[in-house]
Design a protein around this motif. Structure first.
Motif, mmCIF file in Angstrom:
data_model
loop_
_atom_site.group_PDB
_atom_site.id
_atom_site.type_symbol
_atom_site.label_atom_id
_atom_site.label_comp_id
_atom_site.label_asym_id
_atom_site.label_seq_id
_atom_site.Cartn_x
_atom_site.Cartn_y
_atom_site.Cartn_z
ATOM 1 N N ASP A 1 1.278 -1.080 0.081
ATOM 2 C CA ASP A 1 0.360 -0.532 0.352
ATOM 3 C C ASP A 1 0.549 1.110 -0.076
ATOM 4 O O ASP A 1 0.348 1.690 -0.541
ATOM 5 C CB ASP A 1 -1.141 0.211 1.295
ATOM 6 N N HIS A 2 1.869 1.258 0.505
ATOM 7 C CA HIS A 2 2.517 2.203 0.706
ATOM 8 C C HIS A 2 3.616 2.283 -0.703
ATOM 9 O O HIS A 2 3.831 3.697 -1.607
ATOM 10 C CB HIS A 2 4.013 2.028 1.533
ATOM 11 N N VAL A 3 4.239 0.717 -0.687
ATOM 12 C CA VAL A 3 4.737 0.868 -2.371
ATOM 13 C C VAL A 3 4.553 1.544 -3.388
ATOM 14 O O VAL A 3 4.676 2.649 -4.688
ATOM 15 C CB VAL A 3 6.036 0.466 -2.527
ATOM 16 N N THR A 4 3.522 0.916 -4.123
ATOM 17 C CA THR A 4 3.035 0.764 -5.465
ATOM 18 C C THR A 4 2.607 2.528 -5.410
ATOM 19 O O THR A 4 2.795 2.622 -6.505
ATOM 20 C CB THR A 4 1.671 0.038 -5.344
ATOM 21 N N GLN B 1 4.391 7.036 -9.350
ATOM 22 C CA GLN B 1 4.796 8.255 -9.422
ATOM 23 C C GLN B 1 5.867 8.568 -10.391
ATOM 24 O O GLN B 1 6.007 8.829 -11.903
ATOM 25 C CB GLN B 1 4.478 8.425 -7.902
ATOM 26 N N LEU B 2 6.832 7.244 -10.269
ATOM 27 C CA LEU B 2 8.297 7.098 -10.396
ATOM 28 C C LEU B 2 8.395 6.598 -11.926
ATOM 29 O O LEU B 2 9.284 7.016 -12.457
ATOM 30 C CB LEU B 2 9.030 6.469 -9.589
ATOM 31 N N ALA C 1 16.363 -0.317 10.452
ATOM 32 C CA ALA C 1 16.517 -1.179 9.339
ATOM 33 C C ALA C 1 16.398 -1.755 8.017
ATOM 34 O O ALA C 1 15.494 -0.843 7.633
ATOM 35 C CB ALA C 1 15.776 -2.767 10.015
ATOM 36 N N LEU C 2 16.587 -2.159 6.990
ATOM 37 C CA LEU C 2 16.832 -1.798 5.774
ATOM 38 C C LEU C 2 16.228 -2.605 4.869
ATOM 39 O O LEU C 2 15.189 -4.118 5.190
ATOM 40 C CB LEU C 2 17.985 -2.505 4.682
ATOM 41 N N LEU C 3 15.020 -2.490 4.480
ATOM 42 C CA LEU C 3 13.410 -2.708 4.293
ATOM 43 C C LEU C 3 13.981 -3.335 2.697
ATOM 44 O O LEU C 3 13.745 -4.372 2.142
ATOM 45 C CB LEU C 3 12.222 -1.767 3.580
ATOM 46 N N GLY C 4 14.297 -2.303 1.499
ATOM 47 C CA GLY C 4 14.522 -2.870 0.019
ATOM 48 C C GLY C 4 15.682 -1.879 -0.184
ATOM 49 O O GLY C 4 15.673 -0.724 -0.055
ATOM 50 N N ALA C 5 15.319 -1.914 -1.421
ATOM 51 C CA ALA C 5 16.284 -1.040 -2.195
ATOM 52 C C ALA C 5 14.938 -0.797 -3.515
ATOM 53 O O ALA C 5 14.242 -1.461 -3.990
ATOM 54 C CB ALA C 5 16.825 -2.075 -3.254
ATOM 55 N N LEU C 6 14.787 1.010 -4.033
ATOM 56 C CA LEU C 6 13.734 1.170 -4.633
ATOM 57 C C LEU C 6 14.864 1.826 -6.167
ATOM 58 O O LEU C 6 15.755 2.311 -5.612
ATOM 59 C CB LEU C 6 12.728 2.621 -3.925
ATOM 60 N N ALA C 7 14.076 1.275 -7.198
ATOM 61 C CA ALA C 7 15.066 1.692 -8.075
ATOM 62 C C ALA C 7 13.784 2.307 -9.346
ATOM 63 O O ALA C 7 12.933 1.815 -9.760
ATOM 64 C CB ALA C 7 15.914 -0.034 -8.774
ATOM 65 N N LEU C 8 14.505 2.239 -10.393
ATOM 66 C CA LEU C 8 14.199 2.736 -11.688
ATOM 67 C C LEU C 8 15.138 1.575 -12.887
ATOM 68 O O LEU C 8 16.927 2.032 -12.290
ATOM 69 C CB LEU C 8 14.628 4.012 -11.843
ATOM 70 N N ASN D 1 14.664 12.106 -3.467
ATOM 71 C CA ASN D 1 13.131 12.441 -3.050
ATOM 72 C C ASN D 1 12.305 11.113 -2.457
ATOM 73 O O ASN D 1 11.855 10.327 -1.054
ATOM 74 C CB ASN D 1 12.950 13.330 -2.958
ATOM 75 N N ALA D 2 11.917 10.187 -3.356
ATOM 76 C CA ALA D 2 11.008 8.884 -2.829
ATOM 77 C C ALA D 2 11.278 8.082 -2.357
ATOM 78 O O ALA D 2 10.691 8.257 -0.769
ATOM 79 C CB ALA D 2 10.916 8.545 -4.609
ATOM 80 N N GLY D 3 13.060 7.665 -1.919
ATOM 81 C CA GLY D 3 12.997 6.640 -1.307
ATOM 82 C C GLY D 3 13.341 7.538 -0.016
ATOM 83 O O GLY D 3 13.003 6.577 1.376
ATOM 84 N N VAL D 4 13.408 8.516 0.230
ATOM 85 C CA VAL D 4 13.161 9.023 1.841
ATOM 86 C C VAL D 4 11.860 9.136 2.459
ATOM 87 O O VAL D 4 11.832 9.257 3.190
ATOM 88 C CB VAL D 4 13.847 10.963 1.467
#
Length: 239
Positions: free
Chosen positions: A101-104, A109-110, A200-207, A228-231
């Protein structure tokens, strides 16, 4: 950030409610399952014995039960690794936690603003797992689906998962990280970490996209958007 210890992690037993007792065989089986640590690929019988404090014959019996439920798998040389049922349970947990729900929305948007495919990866032992992905509207794009496992190679995504894993100090690393032609000579990627509670690391946000479109110059243009999206995603997830 705290330094990681090289000592084996001890299995933490949950607190029990007063007047209630667990089943000892279940406790032993779960001590074997929870002895697996982030970054493990295959774990030997001797190492599982060391981590759990159980004798080898008990570990072997518990492992047989865990195998029957698809939680671990015995490999040819006698060691063990986690099996597919763990991934299914992890997916159930992610759904219950509402990570998607947070990531999608962030990925959507990206993908719209950059024209590139946006994805979210986590580490699974010696591999990286694509949890969520929103494809680019462009016809030329990389075809990876949620649930696909990729190697922990030198790609931007794998570097983020490796450098920021287990709370390792990575202040000197400039993120997002950009790589081109590492895993695939035709693919480029830009990745940044996302953290949860307690850092704790949740994951990597990538393009990601083709090297002909996602060039170093283009990566510099969209780097602030991904950072900014990662923050923002870190804050939304309690990091």
């Amino acid at each position: 950030m705290a330094k990681t210890s090289s000592k084996p992690r001890k299995t933490v037993k949950p607190e029990k409610s007063p007047g209630l007792k667990g089943v000892s065989a279940v406790d032993r089986a779960l001590s074997v399952l929870t002895a697996f640590q982030r970054g493990d690929g295959e774990v030997s019988l001797a190492e599982l014995t060391k981590r759990t404090g159980l004798v080898k014959t008990t570990v072997m019996r518990m492992a047989l039960s865990l195998e029957s439920f698809g939680l671990i798998r015995r490999v040819d040389d006698g060691g063990y690794r986690l099996d597919a049922e763990v991934m299914r349970l992890a997916a159930c947990y992610q759904h219950a936690f509402g990570l998607g729900d947070h990531v999608t929305p962030v990925l959507e948007q990206l993908a719209r603003s950059t024209g590139e495919t946006a994805s979210f990866y986590t580490r699974r032992g010696d591999q990286r797992l694509c949890l969520f992905r929103v494809e680019s509207a462009n016809q030329i794009r990389m075809h990876v689906q949620p649930g696909d496992l990729r190697p922990m190679d030198k790609s931007a995504i794998a570097q983020v998962l490796r450098h920021f894993d287990r709370g390792r100090a990575a202040a000197a690393i400039d993120v997002p990280i950009f790589t081109s032609g590492v895993t695939d000579p035709h693919a480029a990627a830009l990745a940044t970490p996302v953290f949860g509670p307690s850092g704790a690391l949740l994951g990597a946000l990538a393009l990601s996209g083709p090297v002909t479109r996602l060039t170093a110059a283009r990566a510099d243009e969209i780097r602030p958007q991904l950072r900014n999206a990662g923050v923002d995603l870190t804050k939304a997830c309690g990091g």
